[in-house]
Design a protein around this motif. Sequence first.
Motif, PDB file in Angstrom:
ATOM      1  N   GLY A 291      -1.025  10.872   8.185  1.00 53.19           N
ATOM      2  CA  GLY A 291      -0.073  11.437   9.137  1.00 53.19           C
ATOM      3  C   GLY A 291      -0.758  11.690  10.453  1.00 53.19           C
ATOM      4  N   SER A 292       0.028  12.092  11.438  1.00 55.32           N
ATOM      5  CA  SER A 292      -0.512  12.364  12.764  1.00 55.32           C
ATOM      6  C   SER A 292      -0.369  13.838  13.095  1.00 55.32           C
ATOM      7  CB  SER A 292       0.220  11.539  13.825  1.00 55.32           C
ATOM      8  OG  SER A 292      -0.175  11.926  15.131  1.00 55.32           O
ATOM      9  N   GLN A 293      -1.344  14.360  13.833  1.00 57.84           N
ATOM     10  CA  GLN A 293      -1.234  15.719  14.334  1.00 57.84           C
ATOM     11  C   GLN A 293      -0.215  15.822  15.458  1.00 57.84           C
ATOM     12  OE1 GLN A 293      -5.184  17.156  15.366  1.00 57.84           O
ATOM     13  NE2 GLN A 293      -6.076  16.162  13.566  1.00 57.84           N
ATOM     14  N   CYS A 294       0.167  14.696  16.036  1.00 59.53           N
ATOM     15  CA  CYS A 294       1.187  14.698  17.082  1.00 59.53           C
ATOM     16  C   CYS A 294       2.547  15.026  16.461  1.00 59.53           C
ATOM     17  CB  CYS A 294       1.259  13.342  17.780  1.00 59.53           C
ATOM     18  SG  CYS A 294      -0.272  12.857  18.604  1.00 59.53           S
ATOM     19  N   PRO A 295       3.377  15.803  17.143  1.00 60.80           N
ATOM     20  CA  PRO A 295       4.680  16.161  16.577  1.00 60.80           C
ATOM     21  C   PRO A 295       5.549  14.956  16.256  1.00 60.80           C
ATOM     22  CG  PRO A 295       4.177  17.576  18.444  1.00 60.80           C
ATOM     23  CD  PRO A 295       3.144  16.484  18.430  1.00 60.80           C
ATOM     24  N   PHE A 296       5.487  13.924  17.093  1.00 58.98           N
ATOM     25  CA  PHE A 296       6.350  12.771  16.897  1.00 58.98           C
ATOM     26  C   PHE A 296       5.576  11.481  17.188  1.00 58.98           C
ATOM     27  CE2 PHE A 296       9.159  16.278  18.107  1.00 58.98           C
ATOM     28  CZ  PHE A 296       9.957  16.319  16.976  1.00 58.98           C
ATOM     29  N   GLY A 297       6.116  10.388  16.696  1.00 56.83           N
ATOM     30  CA  GLY A 297       5.508   9.074  16.933  1.00 56.83           C
ATOM     31  C   GLY A 297       4.887   8.479  15.696  1.00 56.83           C
ATOM     32  N   GLY A 298       4.303   9.339  14.841  1.00 51.82           N
ATOM     33  CA  GLY A 298       3.746   8.848  13.589  1.00 51.82           C
ATOM     34  C   GLY A 298       2.451   8.096  13.748  1.00 51.82           C
ATOM     35  N   VAL A 299       2.151   7.266  12.749  1.00 49.67           N
ATOM     36  CA  VAL A 299       0.875   6.552  12.698  1.00 49.67           C
ATOM     37  C   VAL A 299       1.102   5.052  12.775  1.00 49.67           C
ATOM     38  CG1 VAL A 299      -0.182   8.378  11.341  1.00 49.67           C
ATOM     39  CG2 VAL A 299       0.894   6.455  10.168  1.00 49.67           C
ATOM     40  N   SER A 300       0.015   4.344  13.075  1.00 52.68           N
ATOM     41  CA  SER A 300       0.052   2.880  13.073  1.00 52.68           C
ATOM     42  C   SER A 300      -1.336   2.378  12.721  1.00 52.68           C
ATOM     43  CB  SER A 300       0.487   2.337  14.436  1.00 52.68           C
ATOM     44  OG  SER A 300      -0.560   2.471  15.391  1.00 52.68           O
ATOM     45  N   ASP A 301      -1.436   1.076  12.501  1.00 52.64           N
ATOM     46  CA  ASP A 301      -2.745   0.482  12.202  1.00 52.64           C
ATOM     47  C   ASP A 301      -3.275  -0.300  13.398  1.00 52.64           C
ATOM     48  OD1 ASP A 301      -1.022  -1.644  12.225  1.00 52.64           O
ATOM     49  OD2 ASP A 301      -1.445  -2.325  10.187  1.00 52.64           O
ATOM     50  N   SER A 302      -2.851   0.074  14.610  1.00 55.27           N
ATOM     51  CA  SER A 302      -3.234  -0.663  15.816  1.00 55.27           C
ATOM     52  C   SER A 302      -4.712  -0.509  16.156  1.00 55.27           C
ATOM     53  CB  SER A 302      -2.393  -0.202  17.018  1.00 55.27           C
ATOM     54  OG  SER A 302      -1.024  -0.416  16.783  1.00 55.27           O
ATOM     55  N   TYR A 303      -5.275   0.658  15.823  1.00 55.45           N
ATOM     56  CA  TYR A 303      -6.660   0.936  16.176  1.00 55.45           C
ATOM     57  C   TYR A 303      -7.566   0.773  14.959  1.00 55.45           C
ATOM     58  CZ  TYR A 303      -4.792   3.077  20.436  1.00 55.45           C
ATOM     59  OH  TYR A 303      -4.145   3.309  21.621  1.00 55.45           O
ATOM     60  N   ALA A 304      -8.717   0.178  15.194  1.00 56.05           N
ATOM     61  CA  ALA A 304      -9.694   0.058  14.116  1.00 56.05           C
ATOM     62  C   ALA A 304     -10.104   1.427  13.595  1.00 56.05           C
ATOM     63  CB  ALA A 304     -10.927  -0.698  14.614  1.00 56.05           C
ATOM     64  N   ALA A 305     -10.066   2.434  14.473  1.00 48.62           N
ATOM     65  CA  ALA A 305     -10.454   3.784  14.087  1.00 48.62           C
ATOM     66  C   ALA A 305      -9.504   4.406  13.075  1.00 48.62           C
ATOM     67  CB  ALA A 305     -10.537   4.675  15.329  1.00 48.62           C
ATOM     68  N   GLY A 306      -8.322   3.803  12.918  1.00 49.21           N
ATOM     69  CA  GLY A 306      -7.385   4.327  11.941  1.00 49.21           C
ATOM     70  C   GLY A 306      -7.051   3.349  10.834  1.00 49.21           C
ATOM     71  N   SER A 307      -7.133   2.055  11.142  1.00 52.55           N
ATOM     72  CA  SER A 307      -6.691   1.046  10.175  1.00 52.55           C
ATOM     73  C   SER A 307      -7.600   0.934   8.960  1.00 52.55           C
ATOM     74  CB  SER A 307      -6.580  -0.318  10.869  1.00 52.55           C
ATOM     75  OG  SER A 307      -7.841  -0.738  11.351  1.00 52.55           O
TER      76      SER A 307
END
Length: 360
Positions: A291-307
Amino acid sequence: MTQIPSSNQVALIYAGGTFGSFGKPLAPLGTQDFLPILEELLTKSNDNLPKLMWLDNTLIKDSSQFDAHDFVHFYQLILTAYASGMKRFLLISGTDTLSYLGAFLAEAFAGSDITIVVTGSMRPLLDASKLQGYHVNEDSDAWSNFTAALKLAGGIEAGVQISFGGESWSAQTVQKIHSHDFMAFTGHTRAAYPASSFVKALPKARYQHWIDDQLAVLPTIQARATNAAVFALYCLPNDADTLVVQLMALVNRPPCAIILLGFGAGNVPFSEALAETLSQAFNNGHLVVAGSQCPFGGVSDSYAAGSWQYDHHVLSGGRLTIAAIYARLLWLLLRFDTPSRRRQRWQWSINQKSAAPKNR
């Protein structure tokens, strides 16, 4: 108010919270004290409000104290009334976990033609500075929130909505964003969230089939609430070993759910040890959701740092809010009996076509 069920009435559930709090320190009034006050105010009201009945509810407390058992209590209460023919409900609850409870009910009643509106207030309906008798607090948002939610419950089509501060949103899109302002909540009406699965009107046979299915598994759901646990690991600017320590404390527990709250679009500090621990969590039957700490927008696998985490069996939270992720995970723990079925159901839900909430 009336206690004679009718399909065109709104069933009121009072669960305490700030809305019904009184005294010093503030604490929720019980049903026997509070509902007559509310009934008198409704009798004097000039608003054109839908007719009300109330459901007996024994669970009156501050919503910060709610747990899985309490969420199941409200599910059972509403399910029983729904099975008797009631279709419209208004739930007054505390604001601390209001978004979580609303999202949970949206998960639990998916596939039905029920209408549920959840509301509360940031200030009590009654003036706590006047302890001799009950007097309406003229500076409160309680009455306006209540009447707006009641009108909404009496008029909208199927689904679970949260009504607050003059606005309303699909329950699975709502976050509490302020600790004391009247505009304490916000949500989305069109934000590419997974489409809701509520039906405008169920044919009689399908309605009965839905009810029978839910009642059949209710005892199991109630029993599983004892051990159901959803944990949250919050990423901070620490090295990944900090997350490893936190995650290792959960790995050897019975299968549970874990929300990994990353930065931005779900970015998480990487280490081989953390990757290995995430894989171990999967092997032990845990559901780990990004999940994301941001209130809205959610997550994605666009960044290597998250994927990278998705290569180690972490599930994507998509565009779901923190409250919606919690609610869905809790429902999966209660409703499905194995980690594989829970993962399968999560992936099915998150991969549904993103769209604004609508009837199917």
